[in-house]
Design an enzyme around this catalytic site. Structure first.
Site, PDB file in Angstrom:
ATOM      1  N   TYR A 227     -40.565  37.543 -36.213  1.00 38.81           N
ATOM      2  CA  TYR A 227     -41.362  38.242 -37.219  1.00 38.81           C
ATOM      3  C   TYR A 227     -40.881  37.899 -38.615  1.00 38.81           C
ATOM      4  O   TYR A 227     -39.815  37.296 -38.787  1.00 38.81           O
ATOM      5  CB  TYR A 227     -41.323  39.760 -36.992  1.00 38.81           C
ATOM      6  CG  TYR A 227     -40.024  40.426 -37.404  1.00 38.81           C
ATOM      7  CD1 TYR A 227     -38.873  40.292 -36.636  1.00 38.81           C
ATOM      8  CD2 TYR A 227     -39.949  41.179 -38.576  1.00 38.81           C
ATOM      9  CE1 TYR A 227     -37.685  40.902 -37.019  1.00 38.81           C
ATOM     10  CE2 TYR A 227     -38.763  41.793 -38.960  1.00 38.81           C
ATOM     11  CZ  TYR A 227     -37.642  41.656 -38.184  1.00 38.81           C
ATOM     12  OH  TYR A 227     -36.464  42.247 -38.560  1.00 38.81           O
TER      13      TYR A 227
ATOM     14  N   ARG B  27     -45.735  39.314 -15.927  1.00 40.17           N
ATOM     15  CA  ARG B  27     -44.315  39.399 -16.284  1.00 40.17           C
ATOM     16  C   ARG B  27     -43.459  38.460 -15.435  1.00 40.17           C
ATOM     17  O   ARG B  27     -43.425  38.572 -14.207  1.00 40.17           O
ATOM     18  CB  ARG B  27     -43.810  40.836 -16.130  1.00 40.17           C
ATOM     19  CG  ARG B  27     -42.397  41.008 -16.653  1.00 40.17           C
ATOM     20  CD  ARG B  27     -41.903  42.443 -16.536  1.00 40.17           C
ATOM     21  NE  ARG B  27     -40.541  42.551 -17.054  1.00 40.17           N
ATOM     22  CZ  ARG B  27     -39.455  42.184 -16.391  1.00 40.17           C
ATOM     23  NH1 ARG B  27     -39.561  41.702 -15.169  1.00 40.17           N
ATOM     24  NH2 ARG B  27     -38.257  42.285 -16.952  1.00 40.17           N
TER      25      ARG B  27
ATOM     26  N   HIS C 212     -39.733  35.999 -16.398  1.00 41.47           N
ATOM     27  CA  HIS C 212     -38.857  35.576 -17.496  1.00 41.47           C
ATOM     28  C   HIS C 212     -39.181  34.181 -18.026  1.00 41.47           C
ATOM     29  O   HIS C 212     -39.101  33.920 -19.207  1.00 41.47           O
ATOM     30  CB  HIS C 212     -37.390  35.619 -17.056  1.00 41.47           C
ATOM     31  CG  HIS C 212     -36.840  37.010 -16.950  1.00 41.47           C
ATOM     32  ND1 HIS C 212     -37.297  37.916 -16.028  1.00 41.47           N
ATOM     33  CD2 HIS C 212     -35.886  37.647 -17.660  1.00 41.47           C
ATOM     34  CE1 HIS C 212     -36.643  39.056 -16.169  1.00 41.47           C
ATOM     35  NE2 HIS C 212     -35.777  38.928 -17.160  1.00 41.47           N
TER      36      HIS C 212
ATOM     37  N   LYS D 127     -35.026  35.380 -36.715  1.00 43.14           N
ATOM     38  CA  LYS D 127     -35.581  36.703 -36.999  1.00 43.14           C
ATOM     39  C   LYS D 127     -36.381  37.154 -35.778  1.00 43.14           C
ATOM     40  O   LYS D 127     -37.609  37.130 -35.753  1.00 43.14           O
ATOM     41  CB  LYS D 127     -36.434  36.671 -38.273  1.00 43.14           C
ATOM     42  CG  LYS D 127     -36.557  38.042 -38.926  1.00 43.14           C
ATOM     43  CD  LYS D 127     -36.911  37.932 -40.378  1.00 43.14           C
ATOM     44  CE  LYS D 127     -37.307  39.244 -41.019  1.00 43.14           C
ATOM     45  NZ  LYS D 127     -36.297  40.294 -40.986  1.00 43.14           N
TER      46      LYS D 127
ATOM     47  N   GLU E  57     -23.233  41.831 -41.687  1.00 45.78           N
ATOM     48  CA  GLU E  57     -24.365  42.210 -42.542  1.00 45.78           C
ATOM     49  C   GLU E  57     -24.709  43.646 -42.209  1.00 45.78           C
ATOM     50  O   GLU E  57     -23.903  44.347 -41.596  1.00 45.78           O
ATOM     51  CB  GLU E  57     -25.555  41.259 -42.323  1.00 45.78           C
ATOM     52  CG  GLU E  57     -26.064  41.237 -40.904  1.00 45.78           C
ATOM     53  CD  GLU E  57     -27.270  40.317 -40.692  1.00 45.78           C
ATOM     54  OE1 GLU E  57     -28.037  40.100 -41.637  1.00 45.78           O
ATOM     55  OE2 GLU E  57     -27.447  39.849 -39.554  1.00 45.78           O
TER      56      GLU E  57
ATOM     57  N   LEU F 108     -28.554  37.029 -40.409  1.00 46.24           N
ATOM     58  CA  LEU F 108     -29.847  36.519 -40.858  1.00 46.24           C
ATOM     59  C   LEU F 108     -29.689  36.128 -42.324  1.00 46.24           C
ATOM     60  O   LEU F 108     -29.265  36.949 -43.146  1.00 46.24           O
ATOM     61  CB  LEU F 108     -30.924  37.604 -40.736  1.00 46.24           C
ATOM     62  CG  LEU F 108     -32.308  37.070 -41.085  1.00 46.24           C
ATOM     63  CD1 LEU F 108     -32.904  36.301 -39.916  1.00 46.24           C
ATOM     64  CD2 LEU F 108     -33.239  38.180 -41.505  1.00 46.24           C
TER      65      LEU F 108
END
Ligand code: DCS
Length: 292
Positions: A35, A103, A105, A149, A181, A205
């Site tokens: 995202y 579903r 993996h 991210k 962070e 990040l």
């Protein structure tokens, strides 16, 4: 307006009420996606290229195929603001997942990437900017590829919740006592006129606002040192601050029970904040008007 009505879904625009996903969706079931959050000032994107670059970097890192080039996405996102007649301060949230599939993996062969992006209002928090915020420390229990991210934010969510329950704004994360962070921002210590922050490795990040902080530090002649500092060093820090798209450059005045310096935002942080405000002034002086 909170969330604006028109959203980007794949490469087209639709009303937000039209967006539905099957419950077998890889973002929902595996957090298998990425995202970005981009700041909007006065209807204009801030640090746009930096966010787009990071999105494509994250996609590549998880072998996710995006249904557009960077240039095409930039066009679509500009169009999104226009279609919503968005002229306020806000954010855009964009998410891309490995799609909808039974579903399993293993990457699905038959599924294609699900992408959406929406816009919402978010005024600047001038009170926090002026006074600073308090934080807590928490062990950094995340995976090793924090430079992506990714949608896997459970450790970040738990750390932020712990901070909120203690009446604090953020959680400062540490790996065996070395500060990395925060739950959703980068963090910096100022000591003897130098800024220290964790190096941009896979452990953090690399924030878009962090790039800006680095530039400002160069401009005002304050050394920007990519070296970790310890939770113990915080007690004798001259200043402490954090940065992110939504928090901008934000002074930290307290960490757990320790008050930083005199408990008020320090002079170098103030200079950085001032530079930031000057920079976003450009958006105020340029009014966005959409002709329909
Ligand atoms: N570190 C983490 C873990 C983050 O989630 C963020 C941004 C940052 C650092 C700072 O990056 P930017 O300077 O590019 O914002 N978090 C976004 C989020 O999830 N909501 O708002 C900002």
């Amino acid at each position: 307006m909170s969330i604006y009505p028109i959203i980007l879904s794949q490469t087209t625009f639709t009303h937000k009420d039209n967006l539905t996903y099957p419950f077998e969706e890889r973002g929902l079931q595996f957090g298998d996606g990425i995202y970005e959050v981009v700041r909007i000032y006065n209807g204009q994107y801030d640090l746009f290229e930096e966010h787009l670059n990071r999105l494509f970097r994250s996609a590549e890192a998880i072998q996710l195929e995006l249904p557009f080039t960077k240039e095409q996405l930039a066009q679509l996102l500009m169009e999104l603001l226009k279609k919503n007649d968005m002229t306020a301060d806000g954010i855009i949230y964009l998410q891309a997942t490995r799609g909808s599939a039974p579903r399993n993996h293993v990457f699905p062969k038959e599924a294609s990437t699900n992408v959406y992006a929406y816009v919402r209002d978010l005024p600047r928090n001038e009170t926090n900017q002026a006074n600073g915020v308090c934080t807590i420390t928490q062990p950094d229990e995340r995976w090793r590829n924090c430079y992506i991210k990714s949608l896997n934010l459970l450790p970040n969510v738990l750390a932020k919740q712990a901070a909120t329950e203690k009446g604090c704004y953020e959680a400062i994360l540490h790996l065996d006592g070395e500060v990395t962070e925060c739950a959703s921002s980068n963090v910096y210590m100022i000591k003897s006129g130098k800024i220290y922050t964790y190096p941009a490795t896979n452990r953090i990040l690399k924030g878009c606002v962090r790039i800006r902080v680095h530039n400002y530090a160069d401009e005002i002649g304050v050394p920007f040192i990519e070296e970790s500092f310890s939770t113990e060093a915080i007690a004798s820090a001259d200043e402490l601050f954090l940065s992110s798209t939504t928090s901008e450059i934000l002074p930290i005045t307290k960490v757990d029970d320790t008050v930083i310096a005199n408990g008020r935002p320090g002079p170098i942080t103030r200079q950085l904040q001032k530079r930031f405000e000057q920079q976003i002034e450009q958006y105020r002086s340029c009014t966005t008007e959409y002709t329909k």
